[in-house]
Design a protein around this motif. Structure first.
Motif, PDB file in Angstrom:
ATOM      1  N   VAL A  21      -3.934   6.315 -12.709  1.00  0.00           N
ATOM      2  CA  VAL A  21      -3.609   5.869 -14.066  1.00  0.00           C
ATOM      3  C   VAL A  21      -2.474   4.858 -14.027  1.00  0.00           C
ATOM      4  CG1 VAL A  21      -2.857   6.607 -16.352  1.00  0.00           C
ATOM      5  CG2 VAL A  21      -4.408   8.061 -15.021  1.00  0.00           C
ATOM      6  N   LYS A  22      -2.761   3.660 -14.552  1.00  0.00           N
ATOM      7  CA  LYS A  22      -1.733   2.614 -14.614  1.00  0.00           C
ATOM      8  C   LYS A  22      -0.920   2.730 -15.893  1.00  0.00           C
ATOM      9  CE  LYS A  22      -2.349  -1.485 -13.315  1.00  0.00           C
ATOM     10  NZ  LYS A  22      -2.536  -2.787 -12.728  1.00  0.00           N
ATOM     11  N   THR A  23      -1.624   2.889 -17.021  1.00  0.00           N
ATOM     12  CA  THR A  23      -0.963   2.957 -18.324  1.00  0.00           C
ATOM     13  C   THR A  23      -1.926   3.546 -19.344  1.00  0.00           C
ATOM     14  OG1 THR A  23       0.226   1.662 -19.989  1.00  0.00           O
ATOM     15  CG2 THR A  23      -1.623   0.591 -18.926  1.00  0.00           C
ATOM     16  N   VAL A  43     -14.480  -6.094 -23.194  1.00  0.00           N
ATOM     17  CA  VAL A  43     -13.245  -6.335 -22.452  1.00  0.00           C
ATOM     18  C   VAL A  43     -12.075  -6.433 -23.424  1.00  0.00           C
ATOM     19  CG1 VAL A  43     -14.364  -7.499 -20.504  1.00  0.00           C
ATOM     20  CG2 VAL A  43     -13.607  -8.845 -22.455  1.00  0.00           C
ATOM     21  N   ILE A  44     -10.887  -6.119 -22.902  1.00  0.00           N
ATOM     22  CA  ILE A  44      -9.655  -6.291 -23.668  1.00  0.00           C
ATOM     23  C   ILE A  44      -8.722  -7.188 -22.866  1.00  0.00           C
ATOM     24  CG2 ILE A  44      -9.808  -4.104 -24.923  1.00  0.00           C
ATOM     25  CD1 ILE A  44      -7.737  -2.949 -22.922  1.00  0.00           C
ATOM     26  N   ASN A  45      -7.788  -7.803 -23.575  1.00  0.00           N
ATOM     27  CA  ASN A  45      -6.757  -8.612 -22.945  1.00  0.00           C
ATOM     28  C   ASN A  45      -5.484  -7.771 -22.950  1.00  0.00           C
ATOM     29  OD1 ASN A  45      -4.782 -10.406 -22.192  1.00  0.00           O
ATOM     30  ND2 ASN A  45      -5.459 -12.032 -23.557  1.00  0.00           N
ATOM     31  N   LEU A  46      -5.076  -7.324 -21.769  1.00  0.00           N
ATOM     32  CA  LEU A  46      -3.883  -6.492 -21.664  1.00  0.00           C
ATOM     33  C   LEU A  46      -2.826  -7.263 -20.894  1.00  0.00           C
ATOM     34  CD1 LEU A  46      -2.600  -3.718 -22.218  1.00  0.00           C
ATOM     35  CD2 LEU A  46      -3.490  -2.981 -19.999  1.00  0.00           C
ATOM     36  N   ARG A  47      -1.857  -7.778 -21.622  1.00  0.00           N
ATOM     37  CA  ARG A  47      -0.761  -8.545 -21.028  1.00  0.00           C
ATOM     38  C   ARG A  47      -1.280  -9.652 -20.106  1.00  0.00           C
ATOM     39  NH1 ARG A  47       0.996  -3.540 -22.096  1.00  0.00           N
ATOM     40  NH2 ARG A  47       0.446  -2.420 -20.217  1.00  0.00           N
TER      41      ARG A  47
END
Length: 136
Positions: A21-23, A43-47
């Protein structure tokens, strides 16, 4: 002793080994990707990083429901892949000793639940411990 991140689907508790688990993020805008399996939401854009997300409810054949304020995306990393897992809610991190984990149920020669690598027992409740390689 192993550490697990717990989350819920329906009323059941599930766990993923913490090293994967990263976050854990709140649900955000998901961009649909054509020609994917129904449980791949997009898809999502995470940072600045584009991450595919799958809905674990659909992956496990549970009824679909709308996302709400409790819905979370558990970002996991396994074998150089980073993937988001949409779950109903995320609750806590627990420790389980080897004697608190049983093998998954078996009927004949076949595991009844292919995504489960073990059943954790903690404080009177059962926790389905996921085999991420099978899930993904």
């Amino acid at each position: 002793m192993n550490q697990y991140v717990l989350f819920k689907l329906e009323e059941e508790s599930y766990g993923i080994e913490i090293e994967y688990v990263k976050t854990i993020e709140k649900i955000s805008n998901i961009t649909r990707v054509p020609n994917t399996k129904p449980y791949v939401k997009g898809v999502i854009n995470l940072r600045g990083e584009v991450i595919p997300v799958i809905d674990l409810r659909e992956r496990f054949g549970l009824p679909i429901r709308d996302y709400n304020n409790d819905t979370r995306v558990v970002i996991v990393s396994i074998q150089d892949y980073i993937i988001g897992l949409i779950v109903d809610s995320s609750s806590e991190v627990i420790y389980l000793n080897d004697n608190e984990v049983d093998n998954p149920p078996v009927v004949g020669e076949v595991n009844t639940v292919e995504f489960i690598k073990g059943i954790g027992k903690k404080d009177g409740k059962l926790i389905m411990l996921l085999n991420l390689k099978k899930v993904l």
